[in-house]
Design a protein around this motif. Structure first.
Motif, short mmCIF file in Angstrom:
data_model
loop_
_atom_site.label_atom_id
_atom_site.label_comp_id
_atom_site.label_asym_id
_atom_site.label_seq_id
_atom_site.Cartn_x
_atom_site.Cartn_y
_atom_site.Cartn_z
N MET A 86 84.43 45.21 5.55
CA MET A 86 84.14 44.63 6.77
C MET A 86 82.47 44.61 6.79
N THR A 87 81.82 43.77 7.43
CA THR A 87 80.47 43.75 7.78
C THR A 87 80.21 44.37 9.23
N ALA A 88 79.08 44.97 9.61
CA ALA A 88 78.79 45.60 10.95
C ALA A 88 77.55 44.79 11.45
N THR A 89 77.84 44.64 12.96
CA THR A 89 76.61 43.93 13.75
C THR A 89 75.55 44.97 13.84
N VAL A 90 76.09 46.32 13.76
CA VAL A 90 75.02 47.63 13.98
C VAL A 90 75.41 48.74 12.74
N SER A 91 74.62 49.00 12.03
CA SER A 91 74.71 50.25 11.20
C SER A 91 73.47 51.30 11.30
N LEU A 92 73.97 52.42 11.59
CA LEU A 92 73.04 53.28 11.76
C LEU A 92 73.28 54.50 10.52
N GLU A 93 72.16 54.97 9.86
CA GLU A 93 72.61 55.98 8.76
C GLU A 93 71.61 57.06 8.92
N ARG A 94 72.14 58.14 9.46
CA ARG A 94 71.25 59.28 9.87
C ARG A 94 69.90 58.90 10.61
N ALA A 95 70.29 58.04 11.44
CA ALA A 95 68.95 57.58 12.29
C ALA A 95 68.77 58.74 13.39
N SER A 96 67.44 58.98 13.39
CA SER A 96 67.00 59.84 14.59
C SER A 96 65.51 59.53 15.06
N LEU A 97 65.26 59.94 16.15
CA LEU A 97 64.27 59.52 17.07
C LEU A 97 63.55 60.85 17.69
N ARG A 98 62.27 61.02 17.45
CA ARG A 98 61.62 62.31 18.01
C ARG A 98 60.57 61.44 19.07
N TYR A 99 60.23 62.04 20.23
CA TYR A 99 59.13 61.87 21.04
C TYR A 99 58.19 62.85 20.96
N GLY A 100 57.48 63.07 19.94
CA GLY A 100 56.49 64.50 19.96
C GLY A 100 57.41 65.49 19.29
N ASP A 101 57.40 66.30 20.05
CA ASP A 101 58.38 67.71 19.67
C ASP A 101 59.64 67.49 20.41
N ILE A 102 60.06 66.48 21.13
CA ILE A 102 61.24 66.38 21.68
C ILE A 102 62.39 65.50 20.73
N LEU A 103 63.23 66.02 20.58
CA LEU A 103 64.09 65.18 19.78
C LEU A 103 65.13 64.37 20.81
N GLY A 104 64.65 62.90 20.48
CA GLY A 104 65.65 61.91 21.53
C GLY A 104 66.99 61.76 20.85
N LEU A 105 67.06 61.69 19.56
CA LEU A 105 68.32 61.43 18.99
C LEU A 105 68.49 62.12 17.85
N SER A 106 69.23 63.17 17.64
CA SER A 106 69.70 63.74 16.25
C SER A 106 70.23 62.68 15.12
N PRO A 107 69.94 62.91 13.77
CA PRO A 107 70.45 61.89 12.90
C PRO A 107 72.00 61.74 13.27
N THR A 108 72.16 60.46 13.51
CA THR A 108 73.16 59.60 13.87
C THR A 108 73.70 58.47 12.85
N THR A 109 74.82 58.56 12.57
CA THR A 109 75.79 57.45 11.88
C THR A 109 76.83 56.83 12.42
#
Lengths: 261, 310
Positions: free
Chosen positions: B1-24
């Motif tokens: 099955m193909t995917a429109t969206v795929s996240l593989e341990r995607a994370s985002l930091r705003y400086g010291d603030i963690l906006g999104l933990s590694p997400t799959t």
């Protein structure tokens, strides 16, 4: 399948899309900034002439250099530049544009071009009005070229500063209103780091305006007028390119740099 | 099955603030609505900004239609974004702005005119779309934002808290519109902090809390998860003892606190407990004078789930 917008179509969309903005208060302030000094000078000249006093080409040159080039133009730039890409950042509407498939790097230039065109129109009108002040007709094209080239360079410079610094307008104001007028006391090639040097190189020398009271005044250097235009044009292109590169590289979220749930 | 969206341990930091933990996670190809549920500050907008190409991930990988979305026109031409918040370009008229957004999406000529008419009709702004943004109501501006997202017929529609500030009728209209769009084959991601809103739209939910993807599943599965959170009910009655006597006979009771004018019950699975309570009151077995749910808000539920998943 929709074709991705080209840089030219992006510029065209931005100029036409934001055109109503120049017909609002900020746009008319820009127009007044360059036209009003000439209008007031015209009134003053008329009064002086009625009283048999002279107002000739020398006085008109002072109006051009002291008022239009050194005061009205920098203020015009300081008013117009924040209406470019900075406005979308402050209104937080830039993400709506950035989520479109248009090339990001052209956005600062596309928005800036509208304001350049608007300002340039009023600069040409104002310089045209200088004819009524007694300016020699042969000088008018050089005056117009000087202001148009300087406006191009200063506007792009301000746009770049506003993308690099949070207080870009402040840094720009310091450069245009504090550093630039210091050209009078700058030695040699340092004068080439001011916009005024190039304006004077294109539109005519300031030599006659240096009086004996100006103890720190340095000898004026000159750049051939065609080279001065080329330098201002290339500097503007460089700043627009740097602004585009900066925007392309900078992640700009829905809340700027703030964290948001 | 193909995917429109795929996240593989995607994370985002705003400086010291963690906006999104590694997400799959993945969103499959094809039409359908996925709800992104979480309280304020959970990381919903962060995730949406990653998916819509506004921000690059600090770590891991985000792919939309198999490509990195950040500053990628090939991906952006297939995405429609409705951001949260009442932001709009000052001094412009709705339809004028919409035309520019269409041109920035590559539309022109008769295609653009048709797309504008279709989008304005879809969001019910054929007449009011000509107004200045400053003259529009908040609801109208929200419709215009939705209209610009639909303009270029995107395959993937992302809406961040689209129901905020909408009156009930507009909410129902928007829900119907989104259902139609999903049936037409669009993949839709809708964020909300209200389970009821999302549940009316979709049976697939991503549950976010404090930058972490807590759960992913159907509405029934998420509801079951939420039911494990003990809900506190303050029951007013002349005799607190009578309430306590009745309550201890039920398996759902987790804790009991006696008060002067009744009792506070902590119960699991309120959906099975409340009908029993209703029956007891109707039959006169429980002399109840008032019923007050204390912590039914989503934040409390998420707090519980976080501990449960630690």
């Amino acid at each position: 399948m929709i074709a991705l917008p080209t840089p030219a179509r992006t510029i065209s969309a931005l100029v036409r899309g934001y055109f109503p903005r120049v017909l609002q208060i900020r746009g008319w302030v820009c127009a007044l900034l360059v036209v009003l000094p000439v209008l007031l000078s015209f009134v003053l000249a008329s009064i002086l002439r009625m009283q048999q006093l002279s107002f000739g080409s020398q006085e008109a040159l002072i109006v051009f250099h002291k008022v239009l080039a050194q005061l009205a133009l920098p203020i015009l730039v300081l008013v117009a530049a924040p209406a470019g890409i900075r406005e979308d950042m402050e209104q937080r509407t830039l993400p709506l544009v950035l989520s479109r498939p248009a090339p990001t790097w052209i956005l600062p230039f596309g928005k800036g071009l509208l304001w350049y065109g608007w300002g340039a129109l009023w600069i040409v009108i104002a310089v045209g009005g200088m004819a009524g002040l007694g300016t020699e007709m042969a000088s008018l094209p050089f005056m117009a070229a000087a202001l148009l080239a300087a406006f191009w360079a200063e506007l792009s410079f301000m746009t770049f500063l506003s993308l690099v610094f949070k207080r870009g307008t402040l840094w720009g104001a310091l450069y245009l209103l504090i550093w630039d007028p210091l050209v009078r006391i700058m030695p040699g090639n340092l004068q080439r780091l001011t916009f005024i040097h190039y304006i004077e190189s294109i539109a005519g020398s300031r030599g006659s305006s240096v009086g004996t009271s100006q103890l720190l005044a340095q000898e004026q250097i000159t750049t051939p007028w065609y080279l001065a235009i080329l330098v201002l044009f290339l500097f503007g292109v460089l700043c627009w390119a740097a602004s585009g590169w900066k925007l392309q590289q900078t992640p700009i979220g829905l809340a700027g740099a703030e964290a948001e749930g | 099955m193909t995917a429109t969206v795929s996240l593989e341990r995607a994370s985002l930091r705003y400086g010291d603030i963690l906006g999104l933990s590694p997400t799959t996670f993945e969103l499959p190809d094809g039409g359908g609505i996925t709800g992104l549920l979480g309280p304020n500050g959970a990381g919903k907008s962060t995730l949406i900004q990653l998916l819509s190409g506004l921000l690059p991930p600090s770590g891991g990988e985000v792919r939309v239609f198999g490509q990195v979305p950040f500053r990628n026109p090939a991906v952006l031409s297939r995405i429609g974004l409705v951001p949260e918040g009442d932001r709009f370009p000052v001094g412009l008229r709705g339809h004028h702005w919409l035309r520019m957004m269409g041109e920035l999406s590559g539309l022109s000529g008769s295609h653009l005119n048709a797309a504008m008419a279709s989008a304005l009709t879809a969001v019910g702004m054929e007449v009011n779309g000509k107004k200045l943004f400053s003259e529009m109501s908040k609801g109208m501006r929200q419709r215009m934002r939705l209209g610009q997202a639909l303009l270029h017929d995107p395959e993937f529609l992302i809406l961040d808290e689209p129901f905020n500030g909408m009156d009930p009728e507009s909410r129902l209209q928007l829900m119907e519109l989104l259902r139609q769009q999903a049936l037409a084959g669009r993949r839709i991601l809708v964020s909300s902090h209200i389970l009821g809103e999302v549940a009316q739209l979709t049976d697939r939910i991503l549950l976010l809390f404090r930058g972490r993807l807590l759960a992913e599943g159907s509405v029934a599965e998420i509801r079951e998860l939420l039911d494990r959170h003990p809900v506190e009910l303050r029951i007013g009655a002349e005799s607190a003892q009578a309430v306590a006597r009745w309550a201890v006979e039920h398996d759902e009771l987790v804790a009991l606190r006696m008060e002067e004018s009744g009792a506070v019950l902590a119960v699991r699975n309120p959906r099975s407990f409340l009908p029993k309570l209703q029956e007891a009151v109707l039959s006169g077995a429980l002399p109840l004078s008032s019923l007050d749910p204390i912590d039914l808000n989503l934040d409390a539920v998420f707090q519980f789930l976080t501990k449960d998943h630690a």
